[in-house]
Design a protein around this motif. Structure first.
Motif, PDB file in Angstrom:
ATOM      1  N   GLY A 124       0.807  -1.224   0.000  1.00  0.00           N
ATOM      2  CA  GLY A 124       0.000   0.000   0.000  1.00  0.00           C
ATOM      3  C   GLY A 124       0.830   1.258   0.000  1.00  0.00           C
ATOM      4  O   GLY A 124       0.444   2.257   0.605  1.00  0.00           O
ATOM      5  N   GLY A 125       1.983   1.249  -0.649  1.00  0.00           N
ATOM      6  CA  GLY A 125       2.839   2.420  -0.719  1.00  0.00           C
ATOM      7  C   GLY A 125       3.723   2.624   0.488  1.00  0.00           C
ATOM      8  O   GLY A 125       4.515   3.566   0.520  1.00  0.00           O
ATOM      9  N   VAL A 126       3.639   1.750   1.488  1.00  0.00           N
ATOM     10  CA  VAL A 126       4.458   1.848   2.694  1.00  0.00           C
ATOM     11  C   VAL A 126       5.557   0.794   2.626  1.00  0.00           C
ATOM     12  O   VAL A 126       5.307  -0.360   2.273  1.00  0.00           O
ATOM     13  CB  VAL A 126       3.611   1.642   3.967  1.00  0.00           C
ATOM     14  CG1 VAL A 126       4.484   1.737   5.211  1.00  0.00           C
ATOM     15  CG2 VAL A 126       2.490   2.673   4.017  1.00  0.00           C
ATOM     16  N   ALA A 168      16.114  -7.833  -8.172  1.00  0.00           N
ATOM     17  CA  ALA A 168      14.798  -7.830  -8.815  1.00  0.00           C
ATOM     18  C   ALA A 168      13.752  -7.262  -7.854  1.00  0.00           C
ATOM     19  O   ALA A 168      13.959  -7.211  -6.637  1.00  0.00           O
ATOM     20  CB  ALA A 168      14.405  -9.243  -9.244  1.00  0.00           C
ATOM     21  N   GLN A 169      12.663  -6.852  -8.441  1.00  0.00           N
ATOM     22  CA  GLN A 169      11.484  -6.421  -7.687  1.00  0.00           C
ATOM     23  C   GLN A 169      10.308  -7.263  -8.174  1.00  0.00           C
ATOM     24  O   GLN A 169      10.094  -7.390  -9.382  1.00  0.00           O
ATOM     25  CB  GLN A 169      11.218  -4.933  -7.912  1.00  0.00           C
ATOM     26  CG  GLN A 169      10.114  -4.361  -7.048  1.00  0.00           C
ATOM     27  CD  GLN A 169       9.885  -2.891  -7.334  1.00  0.00           C
ATOM     28  OE1 GLN A 169       9.172  -2.536  -8.262  1.00  0.00           O
ATOM     29  NE2 GLN A 169      10.506  -2.039  -6.539  1.00  0.00           N
ATOM     30  N   PHE A 170       9.544  -7.858  -7.240  1.00  0.00           N
ATOM     31  CA  PHE A 170       8.520  -8.825  -7.636  1.00  0.00           C
ATOM     32  C   PHE A 170       7.424  -8.893  -6.579  1.00  0.00           C
ATOM     33  O   PHE A 170       7.621  -8.457  -5.430  1.00  0.00           O
ATOM     34  CB  PHE A 170       9.142 -10.210  -7.824  1.00  0.00           C
ATOM     35  CG  PHE A 170      10.108 -10.598  -6.730  1.00  0.00           C
ATOM     36  CD1 PHE A 170       9.648 -11.059  -5.499  1.00  0.00           C
ATOM     37  CD2 PHE A 170      11.484 -10.469  -6.913  1.00  0.00           C
ATOM     38  CE1 PHE A 170      10.532 -11.393  -4.480  1.00  0.00           C
ATOM     39  CE2 PHE A 170      12.369 -10.793  -5.897  1.00  0.00           C
ATOM     40  CZ  PHE A 170      11.900 -11.258  -4.677  1.00  0.00           C
ATOM     41  N   ASP A 171       6.292  -9.460  -6.982  1.00  0.00           N
ATOM     42  CA  ASP A 171       5.182  -9.707  -6.061  1.00  0.00           C
ATOM     43  C   ASP A 171       5.301 -11.102  -5.474  1.00  0.00           C
ATOM     44  O   ASP A 171       5.738 -12.051  -6.147  1.00  0.00           O
ATOM     45  CB  ASP A 171       3.844  -9.576  -6.788  1.00  0.00           C
ATOM     46  CG  ASP A 171       3.516  -8.135  -7.139  1.00  0.00           C
ATOM     47  OD1 ASP A 171       4.210  -7.237  -6.628  1.00  0.00           O
ATOM     48  OD2 ASP A 171       2.599  -7.917  -7.943  1.00  0.00           O
ATOM     49  N   VAL A 172       4.894 -11.228  -4.208  1.00  0.00           N
ATOM     50  CA  VAL A 172       4.896 -12.529  -3.536  1.00  0.00           C
ATOM     51  C   VAL A 172       3.444 -12.970  -3.341  1.00  0.00           C
ATOM     52  O   VAL A 172       2.681 -12.307  -2.644  1.00  0.00           O
ATOM     53  CB  VAL A 172       5.615 -12.454  -2.176  1.00  0.00           C
ATOM     54  CG1 VAL A 172       5.639 -13.843  -1.511  1.00  0.00           C
ATOM     55  CG2 VAL A 172       7.028 -11.913  -2.339  1.00  0.00           C
ATOM     56  N   PRO A 173       3.049 -14.091  -3.981  1.00  0.00           N
ATOM     57  CA  PRO A 173       1.665 -14.558  -3.844  1.00  0.00           C
ATOM     58  C   PRO A 173       1.455 -15.237  -2.497  1.00  0.00           C
ATOM     59  O   PRO A 173       2.395 -15.672  -1.832  1.00  0.00           O
ATOM     60  CB  PRO A 173       1.521 -15.545  -5.000  1.00  0.00           C
ATOM     61  CG  PRO A 173       2.902 -16.077  -5.206  1.00  0.00           C
ATOM     62  CD  PRO A 173       3.832 -14.938  -4.901  1.00  0.00           C
ATOM     63  N   THR A 174       0.188 -15.372  -2.103  1.00  0.00           N
ATOM     64  CA  THR A 174      -0.143 -16.001  -0.819  1.00  0.00           C
ATOM     65  C   THR A 174       0.209 -17.479  -0.815  1.00  0.00           C
ATOM     66  O   THR A 174       0.315 -18.082   0.263  1.00  0.00           O
ATOM     67  CB  THR A 174      -1.636 -15.815  -0.517  1.00  0.00           C
ATOM     68  OG1 THR A 174      -2.403 -16.346  -1.609  1.00  0.00           O
ATOM     69  CG2 THR A 174      -1.967 -14.343  -0.345  1.00  0.00           C
ATOM     70  N   GLY A 179       1.370  -5.210   6.220  1.00  0.00           N
ATOM     71  CA  GLY A 179       0.381  -4.158   6.086  1.00  0.00           C
ATOM     72  C   GLY A 179      -1.020  -4.697   6.207  1.00  0.00           C
ATOM     73  O   GLY A 179      -1.272  -5.698   6.877  1.00  0.00           O
ATOM     74  N   ALA A 180      -1.945  -4.044   5.504  1.00  0.00           N
ATOM     75  CA  ALA A 180      -3.347  -4.449   5.550  1.00  0.00           C
ATOM     76  C   ALA A 180      -3.534  -5.758   4.810  1.00  0.00           C
ATOM     77  O   ALA A 180      -2.992  -5.940   3.717  1.00  0.00           O
ATOM     78  CB  ALA A 180      -4.227  -3.365   4.943  1.00  0.00           C
ATOM     79  N   PRO A 181      -4.286  -6.730   5.381  1.00  0.00           N
ATOM     80  CA  PRO A 181      -4.543  -8.005   4.693  1.00  0.00           C
ATOM     81  C   PRO A 181      -5.198  -7.764   3.336  1.00  0.00           C
ATOM     82  O   PRO A 181      -6.031  -6.871   3.173  1.00  0.00           O
ATOM     83  CB  PRO A 181      -5.492  -8.729   5.650  1.00  0.00           C
ATOM     84  CG  PRO A 181      -5.234  -8.108   6.994  1.00  0.00           C
ATOM     85  CD  PRO A 181      -4.905  -6.668   6.717  1.00  0.00           C
ATOM     86  N   GLY A 182      -4.783  -8.556   2.379  1.00  0.00           N
ATOM     87  CA  GLY A 182      -5.336  -8.440   1.032  1.00  0.00           C
ATOM     88  C   GLY A 182      -4.604  -7.472   0.153  1.00  0.00           C
ATOM     89  O   GLY A 182      -4.797  -7.462  -1.065  1.00  0.00           O
TER      90      GLY A 182
END
Length: 866
Positions: free
Chosen positions: A261-263, A339-345, A354-357
């Protein structure tokens, strides 16, 4: 009329000057052991004219002879030429890999010559008047360092547009490398050069034999330079706080950082297992230098050899052949992959502070898993020429030749395989899944091997066949002398293969005809006035044809004063790499807040490119007053109007910050557009997810640029003699008056003189030296003018920088029966070890285009003749 150029003039600057104005006698020099061959032919070709025995009319030639080469501490031919203020360090260099001037495309660490700041691609380099195979990842220039310095008789630099004589690329000027001939004997040299954290070794040998009807010369050289690591230089850093600047270290660190969330949340040190939201603190970051483990200069190992052969077949026909072969292996020390990447659940180590979801994005360095990168590169180049010179009668000469050159370049960079990384992040098995929250490098080795399985390779082959015929001689006589004419024709056949990351194979054929006439208007014992005119027509099978003239005038009102002028048009045809296939990259650019942003970077060639065009003219004067023997002065004013320039305005890591580049930047691109580009293929690394693309930056090549520049060049020297020996002083300086440029069509020209990544208005090299018996010493002063760093706000004033060098030589003449002479040398560059001025240059604390990172360097050498 001085048609026999052996009879008048000489080197303006003295022995060891490193900067000489090559007037005719210097151009006549041929090696004979340690001396000069007195039986040189009465008329030869001098750079700037195709008529034998005629000095270039209207254009000055700067020359470096054997004495200058041996007096220099330079290790390569390129370094030697770069000591001239007319040569600017913008373009191909092994010391800078920024996006400025397309330096980041130089993946094999070549070095080129950039006359008058117009670019390495706008300087034509010749070997005894013949074209050479283009080098560099994109085949944009020839690297003179492949020619062993032991093989060179002299270097001639014609800083004047000369497409009317030599064709494409001769916009900024021409560099002509002339090999040693009529050399009889042997000569060997060795040198060790070292600085703090840096060392270099060089050895060379030349052998020659002359006989009544011919000669042969063979020379070889070896050079081994180690890596200079960034850690050995305080200013080679992205943490600029010690200099009063910002901290620009990267968030791609180990341990890394989570953004939700930008944090931003710094990942704590540890194995990354069983982490909870309570283990994180909002607003914290881990930082890591992009230069951690990286080098400031790559390692280079070079092998090179060159040879010449001449043999009279009859009294009027001579066969000649010459060539070179060179290999270069390099290693670029780079930081760890990141690298910069997303981590899936589904990831078994998933944590969300941060906030769930909310989306969890990790910035990560693989330094603990993969260590630091060591990227290898190599170059193999060779060129051979053979031909016949014939005396045709009535003082006419003819030449027929064939030449072939080849350049092969390879490099390899390991890259992150995004598909493998995405799969490893989504893997639910803790034994094989990638854990991005660890800082101990405890990930599965097979998983890491798959993630680092990507690569970016340079794999190019460039070949050039050239053959041609020419004749020259007198047409008729005037009271002032003979009108002389040269005519010729040639054909080039070029092949360029780019085998990585996508295969392409292109061919080009060029047919050319040219002519030149020399007309003496006034001659005899009094004033002298000579005119010359040259024209060349080139017909390309792919980009059209072009006709370029050049005119020159030389006026000597008195013996000691020469006034000259030239005018002509020049062009540069787009290379086969320029017009080749495009490719796209998924990479990161810095935005206006100094934040790294993911961008879709469109790169590569453009088949619709047209030749660049330029109009050049110059005026000058040379003065050697009879009343002050030993004094030589030369001044030249030049003016270049360069249009239709091939530019890559989007190849700028600061493109997101520059309003003038807004037309080639698409912020927050629609997902459909991203998917369309990705579906088109030609990717070295596609994005893991379309929504990760912050912007699309169009960095493809286009005919959009324009450049207008004018300036003054001054060369002066004085040499005196006393009872105890001789002394000398001199200076070579360039003062650019304007340097206006635009890289976007339709935008006004902007004065970029004295700004970062552009020429400084004043550059000079002066010297003072003396010779007593066998001992000579010279002190050099190198001055680089002040400029503005307009890449930051507020604009930073970068002060002028002055460095001092020292060259000592002691020669023992025939110390042994088998040795002609032995010369011991001691060279010190940057005597006072001055750090370069602080410059916030992207994420670097100095400007490698203006200053060397090496610092004080000491070289000890030995040269012996036999």
């Amino acid at each position: 009329m001085r048609s026999n150029i052996k009879t008048k003039c000489g080197t303006l600057l003295g022995s060891g000057s490193l900067v000489a104005l090559c007037l005719p006698v210097a151009a006549m020099a041929q090696d004979a052991g340690a001396g000069i061959e007195e039986d040189a032919p009465p008329a030869i070709i001098v750079t700037g004219s195709r008529i034998r025995g005629i000095e270039p009319t209207g254009s000055p030639v700067i020359g470096l002879g054997r004495e200058d080469i041996e007096a220099s501490s330079a290790s390569t031919t390129t370094e030697l030429l770069s000591e001239l203020p007319q040569v600017f360090n913008f373009g191909a260099t092994d010391a800078s890999f920024t996006s400025a001037n397309n330096q980041n495309a130089n993946r094999t660490f070549g070095t080129g010559i950039n006359l008058r700041g117009l670019g390495t691609e706008s300087t034509l380099t010749l070997l005894d008047g013949r074209r050479l195979p283009a080098a560099g990842t994109q085949s944009q220039f020839f690297d003179p360092s492949v020619i062993p310095t032991m093989a060179i008789a002299r270097l001639e630099v014609l800083a004047d547009g000369s497409s009317g004589i030599y064709g494409s690329d001769a916009v900024g000027g021409v560099v002509n490398i002339l090999l040693r001939k009529n050399f009889d004997g042997a000569e060997a040299m060795g040198r060790v050069k070292f600085a703090d954290g840096f060392e270099e070794y060089q050895a060379g040998l030349v052998l020659g034999k002359t006989w009544g009807t011919g000669s042969i010369m063979v020379a070889g050289e070896y050079n081994d330079r180690g890596i200079l690591f960034a850690a050995d230089r305080d200013f080679y850093t992205d943490d600029l706080r010690p200099f009063g600047g910002p901290d620009l270290r990267s968030a791609n660190a180990a341990p890394g950082n989570i953004t939700v969330g930008g944090v931003t949340y710094a990942i704590p040190t540890g194995d990354g297992e069983n982490l909870t939201a309570g283990d994180f603190t909002a607003g914290t970051r881990n930082l890591q230098s992009a230069y951690l483990g990286a080098g400031a200069l790559p390692a280079q190992e070079r092998y090179s050899a060159a040879a010449t052969f001449e043999q009279e077949i009859t009294q009027s026909i001579e066969f000649y052949a010459q060539g070179f072969y060179a290999e270069r292996d390099g290693t670029l020390a780079a930081s760890a992959l990141a690298a910069q990447f997303d981590v899936p659940t589904s990831n078994p180590f998933y944590v969300n502070p941060g906030a769930p979801g909310e989306r969890v994005t990790v910035s990560y360095s693989f330094v603990n898993e993969l260590g630091f990168e060591r990227n290898p590169s190599s170059q193999q180049a060779y060129h051979i020429t053979g031909g016949l010179n014939a005396q045709l009668g009535a003082d006419w000469s003819g030449n027929v030749f064939y030449a072939y050159g080849h350049d092969k370049e390879r490099s390899f960079d390991r890259r992150i395989d995004n598909a493998a990384l995405t799969a490893a992040l989504a893997d639910p098995d803790p034994a094989t899944a990638f854990n991005p929250f660890s800082s101990t490098g405890n990930n599965n080795p097979a998983t890491i091997a798959a993630i680092a399985g990507g690569s970016f390779r340079v794999d190019t082959n460039y070949g050039i066949h050239e053959y041609g015929v020419s004749v020259d001689g007198p047409v008729t006589s005037l009271p002032a002398g003979e009108i002389r004419l040269a005519l010729g024709a040639s054909r080039q056949e070029i092949n360029f293969q780019d085998l990585a990351p996508f295969q392409s194979d292109f061919d080009r054929k060029i047919n050319s005809v040219f002519g030149e006439v020399f007309v003496p208007i006034i001659g005899g014992e009094g004033p002298e006035l000579n005119l010359s005119a040259a024209v060349r027509y080139d017909d390309y099978n792919d980009v059209g044809d072009t006709l370029n003239p050049k005119f020159g005038v030389t006026f000597r009102p008195v013996e000691s004063l020469t006034l000259r002028g030239s005018y002509g048009t020049s062009f540069r045809a787009p290379t086969l790499s320029d017009t080749g296939l495009p490719f796209n990259q998924y990479t990161q650019f810095v935005d206006g807040s100094n934040v790294l942003r993911n961008v879709l970077f469109l790169r590569g060639g453009n088949p619709d490119l047209q030749p660049e065009e330029a109009t050049t003219w110059s005026l000058g004067a040379d003065w050697q007053p009879d009343t002050v023997p030993g004094l030589s002065l030369s001044v030249t004013y030049y003016n270049v109007d360069y249009t239709n320039r091939i530019a890559t305005p989007g190849n700028d890591r600061l493109a997101l910050q520059k309003p003038e580049l807004a037309t080639i930047v698409t912020l927050d691109p629609p997902i459909d557009l991203v998917n369309e580009i990705v579906a088109g293929g030609l990717f070295s690394a596609p994005p893991a997810a379309p929504e990760d693309v912050y912007a699309i930056v169009d960095g493809r090549k286009v005919n959009l640029g324009a450049n207008k520049t004018d300036g003054l060049e001054f060369i002066g020297s004085y040499e005196g003699f006393t009872d105890w020996g001789s002394w000398r002083v001199g200076v070579n300086a360039t003062k650019i008056l304007s340097f206006d440029r635009t890289i976007i069509s339709g935008t006004p020209l902007r004065d970029v003189l004295d700004t970062i990544n552009n020429p400084a208005s004043f550059v000079a090299r002066a010297y003072a030296g003396a010779e007593v018996g066998g001992l000579s010493g010279t002190v050099f002063v190198n001055h680089y003018g002040s400029y503005d760093n307009d890449s930051v706000t507020p604009i930073q004033d970068v002060p002028a920088h002055t460095e001092f060098d020292l060259a000592l030589r002691y020669t023992l003449e025939q110390p042994f029966a088998f040795a002609e002479n032995i010369t011991l040398s001691l060279d010190v560059q940057d005597i006072f070890d001055n750090d370069p001025p602080y410059v916030q240059n992207g994420n670097l604390a100095f400007d490698p285009n203006a200053h060397s990172p090496i610092g004080r360097t000491i070289a000890v050498g030995l040269r012996a003749g036999f």
